[in-house]
Design a protein around this motif. Structure first.
Motif: not given
Length: 434
Positions: A104, A106, A109, A113, A151-155, A166, A170, A174
């Protein structure tokens, strides 16, 4: 004319008129220990001491190198069939959490963004990458067996280094390290100096049922990091930002090339005061450096986290167009996975049959000796891996052997031998070494 002192590039942290002077004065005896060459040479002395039979702690079995190298080479072929192995660095952990075996990205991404993709943003992207990776590496000491990060992105539930990576990513995304409102993707000395354990605990989902080893130690490291970078404007600018390290290194590059040993030396000198005061030499804290009777002056440096940080800076520096040369001047990292691999293959064997049953401290001579043997052993294994794969040292530096590699093989053999893939023995961690 060579712009560096005799002997090549050297960390000249007081050469820009800023008024700040290196905490390690020229000619200070600590200076000789703040380099990878000292790590490799002093570990070799300890290895020779063990190999000669003088050690009461370990025996040395170099005939096992071939078996280790074959196991590592097989691990590399399983993970990278095309042998296109990336560097061993924190960036691999940021890629965790993709579906199945996929990565992934990150970082891509995040940059997209923020509107930071493309060649015209490469220098600022390098600064942001450095802002991210320095505190993340400092937070990378062993998490303990019970900690998890959802992980909020993948649970997915991530553990160990992947979870720490990770979680820190994160927190950075933030704005957790930024002192500038509306500009979250930065790490400022002012904000880092105010970091507390509760902030890390919240970001890393720490709870009574989800304990993280060394929480206070991690917070203390980040606070000291903030204080040190604010006191070091020659490297980190004013106001202090970790990403300004890119500008310092770019200024010292020659024709766009900079030596890995220079990067490491800069970090060891500039960030040396960050580490807890343990062993000192004439008033200078030596960081990840410990006592062993066989070593010159009784001191063996490892600089594990600082070398890990140096490996982790390669990608942002190269993204900005710098070429980092002399990668094999750095050493292997003497920690659980690399050192556990060699231990499990009995390259070094403890004389005390109960050694693995107890919990050890990082300053114990037996742990210092194991780490020294690991550094030497990784160099030997790397040679064997290259022979097994039919690759050259230039194409397959130690940074790729570690990633492909010994670290993954250490985790693989641990999973085969012990439930949960735990290391072969336990070391007490305060969150600042392992």
């Amino acid at each position: 004319m060579n712009q560096y002192p005799e002997g090549g590039q050297d960390a000249r942290i007081d050469d820009d008129g800023s008024g700040w002077h290196t905490p390690v004065p020229p000619g200070h005896p600590a200076s000789a220990l703040l380099c990878a060459e000292a790590v490799r040479s002093r570990c070799a002395v300890v290895t020779e001491y063990v190999a000669s039979g003088e050690s009461a702690l370990f025996t040395w079995h170099p005939d096992r190198v071939h078996a280790v190298a074959d196991y590592v080479a097989a691990t590399i072929r399983r993970r990278y069939r095309d042998l296109k192995v990336p560097y061993h660095s924190r960036w691999r952990h940021f890629e965790s959490g993709g579906p199945g075996e996929e990565k992934l990205d990150r970082w891509q991404i995040l940059c997209e963004r923020a509107g930071m993709s493309g060649a015209d943003h490469c220098e600022e992207r390098a600064r942001i990458g450095i802002d991210l990776v320095i505190p993340s590496v400092l937070l990378d000491a062993g998490a303990g067996p019970d900690w998890r990060y959802r992980d909020p992105a993948s649970d997915l539930m991530l553990t160990r280094s992947e979870g720490l990576g990770v979680a820190s990513f994160d927190l950075f995304a933030r704005g957790g390290f930024s002192a500038e409102h509306g500009d979250p993707l930065r790490a400022d000395g002012e904000r880092l100096a105010r970091m507390d354990a509760s902030t890390i605990a919240t970001a890393f989902q720490v709870a009574a049922h989800n304990p993280l080893v060394g929480l206070e130690g991690r917070a203390g490291l980040l606070r000291r990091l903030g204080e040190v970078v604010q006191a070091t404007p020659a490297v980190f600018g004013t106001p202090a930002r970790l990403g300004n390290l890119y500008d310092y290194l770019a200024k010292h590059a020659v024709d766009g090339r900079i030596e890995a040993s220079f990067v490491l030396r800069t970090l060891l000198v500039a960030l040396g005061p960050v580490w807890p005061g343990r062993v000192q030499l004439d008033g200078i804290s030596l960081g990840d450096c410990w006592r062993h009777e066989a070593a010159p002056d009784g001191l063996v440096p490892f600089h594990k986290l600082t070398q890990w940080l140096t490996y982790s800076l390669l990608e942002p520096l190269e993204d900005a167009g710098l070429t980092v040369t002399g990668l094999d001047a750095l050493t292997g990292l003497p920690e659980y996975r690399n050192g556990g691999l060699l231990f499990d293959f009995e390259l070094m064997v403890p004389r005390n049959p109960d050694f693995a049953a107890g919990t050890h401290t990082v300053d114990e001579p037996v742990i210092v000796e194991w780490r020294a043997l690991t550094v030497t052993g990784l160099d030997l294994v790397a040679e064997g891996v290259r022979q097994a794969l039919g690759v050259t040292q230039e194409d397959f530096p130690l940074a790729r052997v570690l990633e492909g590699g010994t670290w993954a093989a250490g985790r693989r053999i641990a999973a085969q031998r012990r439930p949960g893939g735990t290391p072969p023995f336990a070391i007490q961690s305060d969150g600042t070494v392992f």
